[in-house]
Design a protein around this motif. Structure first.
Motif, PDB file in Angstrom:
ATOM      1  N   ASP A 102      -2.803  16.818   8.367  1.00 11.72           N
ATOM      2  CA  ASP A 102      -3.135  17.597   9.555  1.00 11.72           C
ATOM      3  C   ASP A 102      -4.471  18.269   9.325  1.00 11.72           C
ATOM      4  N   GLN A 103      -5.254  18.334  10.371  1.00 10.89           N
ATOM      5  CA  GLN A 103      -6.577  18.911  10.255  1.00 10.89           C
ATOM      6  C   GLN A 103      -7.013  19.409  11.616  1.00 10.89           C
ATOM      7  N   SER A 104      -7.731  20.497  11.613  1.00  2.00           N
ATOM      8  CA  SER A 104      -8.284  21.016  12.858  1.00  2.00           C
ATOM      9  C   SER A 104      -9.679  21.536  12.578  1.00  2.00           C
ATOM     10  N   ALA A 105     -10.451  21.637  13.626  1.00  2.00           N
ATOM     11  CA  ALA A 105     -11.806  22.160  13.477  1.00  2.00           C
ATOM     12  C   ALA A 105     -11.745  23.626  13.087  1.00  2.00           C
ATOM     13  N   PRO A 139       4.753  18.098  -0.230  1.00  2.00           N
ATOM     14  CA  PRO A 139       4.184  19.236   0.498  1.00  2.00           C
ATOM     15  C   PRO A 139       2.680  19.033   0.686  1.00  2.00           C
ATOM     16  N   ASN A 140       2.114  19.676   1.690  1.00  2.00           N
ATOM     17  CA  ASN A 140       0.704  19.469   1.992  1.00  2.00           C
ATOM     18  C   ASN A 140      -0.212  19.784   0.820  1.00  2.00           C
ATOM     19  N   SER A 141       0.098  20.805   0.030  1.00  2.00           N
ATOM     20  CA  SER A 141      -0.765  21.166  -1.097  1.00  2.00           C
ATOM     21  C   SER A 141      -0.865  20.022  -2.100  1.00  2.00           C
ATOM     22  N   VAL A 142       0.203  19.268  -2.258  1.00  2.00           N
ATOM     23  CA  VAL A 142       0.208  18.118  -3.162  1.00  2.00           C
ATOM     24  C   VAL A 142      -0.396  16.909  -2.461  1.00  2.00           C
ATOM     25  N   ASN A 143       0.025  16.668  -1.232  1.00  2.00           N
ATOM     26  CA  ASN A 143      -0.452  15.525  -0.461  1.00  2.00           C
ATOM     27  C   ASN A 143      -1.973  15.525  -0.352  1.00  2.00           C
ATOM     28  N   SER A 144      -2.525  16.663   0.013  1.00  2.00           N
ATOM     29  CA  SER A 144      -3.966  16.786   0.189  1.00  2.00           C
ATOM     30  C   SER A 144      -4.717  16.496  -1.102  1.00  2.00           C
ATOM     31  N   LEU A 194       0.834  -1.201   0.000  1.00  2.00           N
ATOM     32  CA  LEU A 194       0.000   0.000   0.000  1.00  2.00           C
ATOM     33  C   LEU A 194       0.865   1.246   0.000  1.00  2.00           C
ATOM     34  N   VAL A 195       0.317   2.330  -0.501  1.00  2.00           N
ATOM     35  CA  VAL A 195       0.986   3.622  -0.452  1.00  2.00           C
ATOM     36  C   VAL A 195       0.398   4.423   0.700  1.00  2.00           C
ATOM     37  N   LEU A 196       1.281   5.023   1.479  1.00  2.00           N
ATOM     38  CA  LEU A 196       0.891   5.933   2.546  1.00  2.00           C
ATOM     39  C   LEU A 196       1.437   7.301   2.185  1.00  2.00           C
ATOM     40  N   ARG A 197       0.542   8.263   1.945  1.00  2.00           N
ATOM     41  CA  ARG A 197       0.956   9.625   1.601  1.00  2.00           C
ATOM     42  C   ARG A 197       1.106  10.433   2.875  1.00  2.00           C
ATOM     43  N   VAL A 198       2.214  11.146   2.988  1.00  2.00           N
ATOM     44  CA  VAL A 198       2.482  11.969   4.166  1.00  2.00           C
ATOM     45  C   VAL A 198       3.012  13.337   3.738  1.00  2.00           C
ATOM     46  N   ILE A 199       2.865  14.295   4.621  1.00  2.00           N
ATOM     47  CA  ILE A 199       3.433  15.619   4.413  1.00  2.00           C
ATOM     48  C   ILE A 199       4.919  15.526   4.755  1.00  2.00           C
ATOM     49  N   ASN A 200       5.788  15.979   3.864  1.00  2.00           N
ATOM     50  CA  ASN A 200       7.219  15.907   4.161  1.00  2.00           C
ATOM     51  C   ASN A 200       7.847  17.281   4.371  1.00  2.00           C
ATOM     52  N   THR A 201       7.019  18.304   4.459  1.00  2.00           N
ATOM     53  CA  THR A 201       7.540  19.657   4.671  1.00  2.00           C
ATOM     54  C   THR A 201       7.289  20.159   6.087  1.00  2.00           C
ATOM     55  N   GLU A 202       6.719  19.318   6.930  1.00  2.00           N
ATOM     56  CA  GLU A 202       6.480  19.655   8.330  1.00  2.00           C
ATOM     57  C   GLU A 202       7.020  18.515   9.180  1.00  2.00           C
ATOM     58  N   PRO A 203       7.568  18.818  10.354  1.00  2.00           N
ATOM     59  CA  PRO A 203       8.181  17.770  11.157  1.00  2.00           C
ATOM     60  C   PRO A 203       7.168  16.755  11.681  1.00  2.00           C
TER      61      PRO A 203
END
Length: 185
Positions: free
Chosen positions: A81-84, A60-65, A25-34
């Motif tokens: 990452d997500q917040s209300a 980067p998140n813009s691509v990951n998302s 499986l592929v797991l996509r992650v943000i790599n521009t934030e720790p």
């Protein structure tokens, strides 16, 4: 998640599910934030004993998302990452997990158990403490029983500003500094 693993039980559940291993499986992650790649490494290590190979793809998140939210990408897993964005959990649940619109652009989980629609509707229609209670129940239901998503961490950020900085406003809705109000004295 969960904080204590049970490999024997996981193997039993895999067997009962009918999934044939090995699986990749592929797991996509943000790599521009720790921290995101590290979380991916932990998931990869935890799934390996079950015969699941995880390929971590960082961006980067813009691509990951854009991959996670696009059903045509067939992304099996992603860490986002997500917040209300509202004072209560309506924004998070109504947009990301409602089974009414599992293919909506904001739906990271593609959750589609329509039997839970009355539970979502009840929480959305409630007011005051009843609303808070309903969203807490929904939160538990989604994490513990249905599991379209799992909270991995609750970050704490600290902003250090000098006395020469004015207009510092932290936006809880955006979990960030409001840069539009910032200035140097």
């Amino acid at each position: 998640y969960p904080s204590t693993s049970n490999v024997k039980k996981a193997k039993q559940l895999m067997s009962q599910s009918g999934v044939k291993t090995p699986v990749t499986l592929v797991l996509r992650v943000i790599n521009t934030e720790p921290g995101f790649v590290t979380m991916g490494d932990v998931i990869k290590a935890n799934l390996a004993p079950l015969g699941i190979t995880v390929d971590i793809v960082g961006s980067p998140n813009s691509v990951n998302s854009s991959f996670i939210t696009n059903p045509k990408s067939h992304t099996a897993m992603g860490i986002e990452d997500q917040s209300a964005t509202f004072p209560d959990d309506a924004g998070l649940f109504a947009l990301s997990f409602t089974p009414a619109i599992p293919d909506a652009p904001a739906s990271f989980s593609r959750f589609s158990d329509r039997a839970l629609l009355p539970t979502f509707d009840r929480a959305a229609d409630a007011l005051g403490q009843a609303r808070i209670n309903d969203y807490e129940k929904l939160d538990h239901l989604l994490m513990a029983e249905e599991a379209p998503a799992a909270p991995l961490f609750s970050p704490k950020w600290f902003d250090f500003v000098s006395t020469r900085v004015g207009g510092y406003v932290y936006s809880q809705a955006l979990t960030a500094i409001n840069y539009d109000t910032l200035y140097i004295k």
